[in-house]
Design a protein around this motif. Structure first.
Motif, PDB file in Angstrom:
ATOM      1  N   THR A 292       0.804  -1.218   0.000  1.00  0.00           N
ATOM      2  CA  THR A 292       0.000   0.000   0.000  1.00  0.00           C
ATOM      3  C   THR A 292       0.840   1.273   0.000  1.00  0.00           C
ATOM      4  O   THR A 292       0.353   2.342  -0.350  1.00  0.00           O
ATOM      5  CB  THR A 292      -0.960   0.032   1.206  1.00  0.00           C
ATOM      6  OG1 THR A 292      -0.196  -0.043   2.408  1.00  0.00           O
ATOM      7  CG2 THR A 292      -1.943  -1.126   1.142  1.00  0.00           C
ATOM      8  N   LYS A 293       2.103   1.154   0.417  1.00  0.00           N
ATOM      9  CA  LYS A 293       2.990   2.317   0.449  1.00  0.00           C
ATOM     10  C   LYS A 293       4.416   1.841   0.267  1.00  0.00           C
ATOM     11  O   LYS A 293       4.812   0.811   0.807  1.00  0.00           O
ATOM     12  CB  LYS A 293       2.857   3.040   1.792  1.00  0.00           C
ATOM     13  CG  LYS A 293       3.714   4.276   1.924  1.00  0.00           C
ATOM     14  CD  LYS A 293       3.472   4.972   3.256  1.00  0.00           C
ATOM     15  CE  LYS A 293       4.332   6.216   3.370  1.00  0.00           C
ATOM     16  NZ  LYS A 293       4.103   6.913   4.634  1.00  0.00           N
ATOM     17  N   VAL A 294       5.196   2.606  -0.500  1.00  0.00           N
ATOM     18  CA  VAL A 294       6.612   2.290  -0.674  1.00  0.00           C
ATOM     19  C   VAL A 294       7.384   3.579  -0.920  1.00  0.00           C
ATOM     20  O   VAL A 294       6.876   4.510  -1.557  1.00  0.00           O
ATOM     21  CB  VAL A 294       6.852   1.285  -1.836  1.00  0.00           C
ATOM     22  CG1 VAL A 294       6.489   1.892  -3.187  1.00  0.00           C
ATOM     23  CG2 VAL A 294       8.283   0.786  -1.836  1.00  0.00           C
ATOM     24  N   SER A 295       8.590   3.627  -0.370  1.00  0.00           N
ATOM     25  CA  SER A 295       9.490   4.753  -0.633  1.00  0.00           C
ATOM     26  C   SER A 295      10.924   4.287  -0.440  1.00  0.00           C
ATOM     27  O   SER A 295      11.196   3.391   0.364  1.00  0.00           O
ATOM     28  CB  SER A 295       9.183   5.931   0.292  1.00  0.00           C
ATOM     29  OG  SER A 295       9.361   5.571   1.648  1.00  0.00           O
ATOM     30  N   ALA A 296      11.824   4.881  -1.189  1.00  0.00           N
ATOM     31  CA  ALA A 296      13.252   4.571  -1.041  1.00  0.00           C
ATOM     32  C   ALA A 296      13.757   5.303   0.193  1.00  0.00           C
ATOM     33  O   ALA A 296      13.496   6.493   0.363  1.00  0.00           O
ATOM     34  CB  ALA A 296      14.018   5.006  -2.276  1.00  0.00           C
ATOM     35  N   VAL A 297      14.474   4.581   1.062  1.00  0.00           N
ATOM     36  CA  VAL A 297      15.035   5.205   2.263  1.00  0.00           C
ATOM     37  C   VAL A 297      16.556   5.293   2.204  1.00  0.00           C
ATOM     38  O   VAL A 297      17.172   5.904   3.069  1.00  0.00           O
ATOM     39  CB  VAL A 297      14.580   4.479   3.555  1.00  0.00           C
ATOM     40  CG1 VAL A 297      13.085   4.645   3.753  1.00  0.00           C
ATOM     41  CG2 VAL A 297      14.972   3.025   3.565  1.00  0.00           C
TER      42      VAL A 297
ATOM     43  N   ILE B 104      14.192   0.015   0.768  1.00  0.00           N
ATOM     44  CA  ILE B 104      12.888   0.638   0.621  1.00  0.00           C
ATOM     45  C   ILE B 104      12.080   0.429   1.899  1.00  0.00           C
ATOM     46  O   ILE B 104      12.233  -0.583   2.589  1.00  0.00           O
ATOM     47  CB  ILE B 104      12.108   0.076  -0.594  1.00  0.00           C
ATOM     48  CG1 ILE B 104      11.999  -1.456  -0.532  1.00  0.00           C
ATOM     49  CG2 ILE B 104      12.736   0.544  -1.901  1.00  0.00           C
ATOM     50  CD1 ILE B 104      11.144  -2.074  -1.629  1.00  0.00           C
ATOM     51  N   TYR B 105      11.241   1.398   2.205  1.00  0.00           N
ATOM     52  CA  TYR B 105      10.281   1.274   3.294  1.00  0.00           C
ATOM     53  C   TYR B 105       8.969   0.829   2.658  1.00  0.00           C
ATOM     54  O   TYR B 105       8.541   1.388   1.645  1.00  0.00           O
ATOM     55  CB  TYR B 105      10.095   2.609   4.017  1.00  0.00           C
ATOM     56  CG  TYR B 105       8.955   2.584   4.992  1.00  0.00           C
ATOM     57  CD1 TYR B 105       9.096   1.958   6.229  1.00  0.00           C
ATOM     58  CD2 TYR B 105       7.728   3.153   4.682  1.00  0.00           C
ATOM     59  CE1 TYR B 105       8.043   1.912   7.127  1.00  0.00           C
ATOM     60  CE2 TYR B 105       6.672   3.115   5.573  1.00  0.00           C
ATOM     61  CZ  TYR B 105       6.838   2.500   6.794  1.00  0.00           C
ATOM     62  OH  TYR B 105       5.791   2.442   7.678  1.00  0.00           O
ATOM     63  N   VAL B 106       8.350  -0.177   3.263  1.00  0.00           N
ATOM     64  CA  VAL B 106       7.149  -0.773   2.674  1.00  0.00           C
ATOM     65  C   VAL B 106       6.060  -0.905   3.728  1.00  0.00           C
ATOM     66  O   VAL B 106       6.343  -1.260   4.875  1.00  0.00           O
ATOM     67  CB  VAL B 106       7.471  -2.186   2.124  1.00  0.00           C
ATOM     68  CG1 VAL B 106       6.249  -2.838   1.534  1.00  0.00           C
ATOM     69  CG2 VAL B 106       8.580  -2.117   1.094  1.00  0.00           C
ATOM     70  N   GLU B 107       4.822  -0.627   3.334  1.00  0.00           N
ATOM     71  CA  GLU B 107       3.662  -0.939   4.151  1.00  0.00           C
ATOM     72  C   GLU B 107       2.772  -1.875   3.349  1.00  0.00           C
ATOM     73  O   GLU B 107       2.546  -1.651   2.148  1.00  0.00           O
ATOM     74  CB  GLU B 107       2.889   0.324   4.522  1.00  0.00           C
ATOM     75  CG  GLU B 107       3.654   1.214   5.480  1.00  0.00           C
ATOM     76  CD  GLU B 107       2.878   2.441   5.930  1.00  0.00           C
ATOM     77  OE1 GLU B 107       1.659   2.545   5.665  1.00  0.00           O
ATOM     78  OE2 GLU B 107       3.506   3.323   6.553  1.00  0.00           O
ATOM     79  N   LEU B 108       2.287  -2.931   4.006  1.00  0.00           N
ATOM     80  CA  LEU B 108       1.421  -3.919   3.367  1.00  0.00           C
ATOM     81  C   LEU B 108       0.000  -3.774   3.885  1.00  0.00           C
ATOM     82  O   LEU B 108      -0.226  -3.295   5.003  1.00  0.00           O
ATOM     83  CB  LEU B 108       1.938  -5.329   3.643  1.00  0.00           C
ATOM     84  CG  LEU B 108       3.385  -5.593   3.210  1.00  0.00           C
ATOM     85  CD1 LEU B 108       3.861  -6.935   3.746  1.00  0.00           C
ATOM     86  CD2 LEU B 108       3.487  -5.555   1.708  1.00  0.00           C
TER      87      LEU B 108
ATOM     88  N   GLY C  95       7.885  -2.147   7.235  1.00  0.00           N
ATOM     89  CA  GLY C  95       9.289  -2.325   7.544  1.00  0.00           C
ATOM     90  C   GLY C  95      10.186  -1.930   6.390  1.00  0.00           C
ATOM     91  O   GLY C  95       9.739  -1.375   5.390  1.00  0.00           O
ATOM     92  N   VAL C  96      11.454  -2.264   6.558  1.00  0.00           N
ATOM     93  CA  VAL C  96      12.478  -1.920   5.573  1.00  0.00           C
ATOM     94  C   VAL C  96      12.930  -3.198   4.877  1.00  0.00           C
ATOM     95  O   VAL C  96      13.130  -4.227   5.517  1.00  0.00           O
ATOM     96  CB  VAL C  96      13.660  -1.209   6.261  1.00  0.00           C
ATOM     97  CG1 VAL C  96      14.796  -0.970   5.285  1.00  0.00           C
ATOM     98  CG2 VAL C  96      13.200   0.113   6.875  1.00  0.00           C
TER      99      VAL C  96
END
Length: 83
Positions: free
Chosen positions: A6-11, A16-20, A26-27
């Motif tokens: 549902t959400k992703v961004s490069a950290v 990447i940071y991910v939400e499921l 998590g990362v």
């Protein structure tokens, strides 16, 4: 049961940071995968930042993707949503 991102961004240049949709977040370190074929392009830091979501999976513009199943196996959980 299919679990979608549902959400992703490069950290960083390799994580990447991910939400499921199941609430996990998590990362995920992509670098162990980027020696494989089409994923090699992810070694370019500028291109890596172009991460997005398509059909519930983590994707990049030139067709690279990481399935939610792979993310689940290797996600380093985090409680923070500061990403």
């Amino acid at each position: 049961m299919k679990i979608a991102v549902t959400k992703v961004s490069a950290v960083s240049d390799k994580q990447i940071y991910v939400e499921l949709e199941n609430g996990m977040k998590g990362v995920f370190d992509v670098s162990p995968y980027w020696e494989r074929g089409i994923l090699r392009e992810l070694q370019n830091p500028v291109y890596f930042q172009r991460v997005g979501i398509a059909y519930g999976a983590v994707t990049w513009p030139h067709g690279q993707d990481i399935a939610p199943k792979t993310l689940l196996k290797n996600l380093q959980p985090t409680l923070s949503a500061s990403h």
